[in-house]
Design an enzyme around this catalytic site. Structure first.
Site, PDB file in Angstrom:
ATOM      1  N   PRO A   1      36.458  35.303  36.339  1.00 54.63           N
ATOM      2  CG  PRO A   1      34.321  35.427  35.442  1.00 54.63           C
ATOM      3  CD  PRO A   1      35.423  34.463  35.726  1.00 54.63           C
ATOM      4  CD  GLU A   2      40.745  37.677  40.275  1.00 53.71           C
ATOM      5  OE1 GLU A   2      41.078  38.538  41.125  1.00 53.71           O
ATOM      6  OE2 GLU A   2      41.570  36.996  39.652  1.00 53.71           O
TER       7      GLU A   2
ATOM      8  CE  LYS B   1      36.978  35.547  43.388  1.00 56.30           C
ATOM      9  NZ  LYS B   1      37.721  34.270  43.315  1.00 56.30           N
TER      10      LYS B   1
ATOM     11  NE  ARG C   1      37.156  25.215  31.588  1.00 53.93           N
ATOM     12  CZ  ARG C   1      38.332  25.274  32.197  1.00 53.93           C
ATOM     13  NH1 ARG C   1      39.086  26.330  32.052  1.00 53.93           N
ATOM     14  NH2 ARG C   1      38.752  24.292  32.957  1.00 53.93           N
TER      15      ARG C   1
ATOM     16  NE  ARG D   1      44.390  29.308  40.898  1.00 57.31           N
ATOM     17  CZ  ARG D   1      43.331  30.087  40.733  1.00 57.31           C
ATOM     18  NH1 ARG D   1      42.536  30.361  41.744  1.00 57.31           N
ATOM     19  NH2 ARG D   1      43.057  30.606  39.548  1.00 57.31           N
TER      20      ARG D   1
END
Ligand SMILES: [Zn+2]
Length: 269
Positions: free
Chosen positions: A2-3, A59, A112, A254
């Site tokens: 989620p951003e 965030k 997670r 990334r």
């Protein structure tokens, strides 16, 4: 992961379901989700409190209580809320559940376990303590240029640096660079005023469009315009703009996706 746009969707969900309700009980499903507070303390601080306001910064989602400060959420990779009535609807990965006086519940689900929940005395203090930069949507163009000037490293790393600008991660940094036709590995100081302006406009456009189309919801990928790179995040996929081949590269630690035909190589120019 989620951003900013996803967290905005979660904020709106929270506002529709839990805001202004009073917490009758708290169940900590897994204490490892808590940061800087014990299960016992968070239960004590939340019980009987009314959820008065919400505020998103980057965030993070902050929930203002009528007393005892703020409840803070970070969604990690898999965090999200579920509001439900009956106990048998309680999601499997419920890590923290608020039970309201109307008999409904709000679960913070996090499969997670990379999300985190905490408490803060003060919202501005929390943002400062986390050393978060200004929220990406609260930033004007002048400030954006100031923040970028004198930076070293790639433009993708700068966009994702939460201490510089809060809210942008891997997916949306690629998306705004794609829209602005800037290579993710290009060095920040190689971008002139014109390209920084176009990146600023792309940043706003991408974030606003993603929010409008419900980022983080199940229908999102059908609602997002076909011109978005998000549909083609795969090596060799077809570029939705020029029909060229999407490539991946490493940037800011990334995997970045980009179109070499649209976004050029990583040299200045
Ligand atoms: Zn292209």
């Amino acid at each position: 992961m989620p951003e900013l746009p996803d967290v905005e969707t979660y904020k709106r969900y929270f506002d529709r379901t839990a805001l202004h309700k009073t917490v009758a009980g708290v169940r900590v499903g897994d204490e490892r989700i808590l940061r800087g507070i014990s299960a016992q303390s968070i239960r004590r601080k939340l019980k009987g409190r009314r959820l008065d306001s919400t505020r998103r910064h980057g965030k993070h989602l902050l929930v203002g209580l009528d007393e005892n400060g703020w409840l803070t959420f970070h969604f990690g990779m898999t965090g999200r809320f579920r509001y439900f009535k009956d106990a048998d609807q309680d999601p499997k990965y419920d890590r923290l559940r608020l039970d309201f006086d109307n008999g409904h519940h709000l679960a913070f689900e996090c499969k997670r376990m990379l999300g985190r929940v905490g408490m803060a005395d003060d919202a501005d203090g929390f943002i400062k303590q986390r050393r978060l930069g200004p929220d990406a949507l609260q930033l004007d163009q002048e400030r954006f240029r100031e923040l970028m000037s004198g930076r070293r490293g790639s433009i993708k790393a700068a966009l994702m640096d939460q201490t510089l600008i809060a809210g942008i991660g891997n997916i949306y940094s690629d998306e705004m660079l794609f829209l602005a036709k800037i290579n993710p590995k290009l060095s920040v100081n190689a971008l002139g005023d014109r390209r920084l302006s176009s990146l600023y406009r792309a940043m706003r456009k991408v974030l606003q469009t993603a929010i409008k189309e419900g980022a983080g919801s199940e229908e999102f990928s059908e609602r997002l315009p076909r011109s978005y790179l998000l549909h083609s995040r795969k090596e060799g996929a077809t570029c939705p703009r020029c029909g060229g081949r999407i490539r991946s590269t490493k940037a800011a630690g990334r995997t970045a996706y980009y179109c070499p035909d649209c976004q050029g190589d990583d040299r200045a120019g």
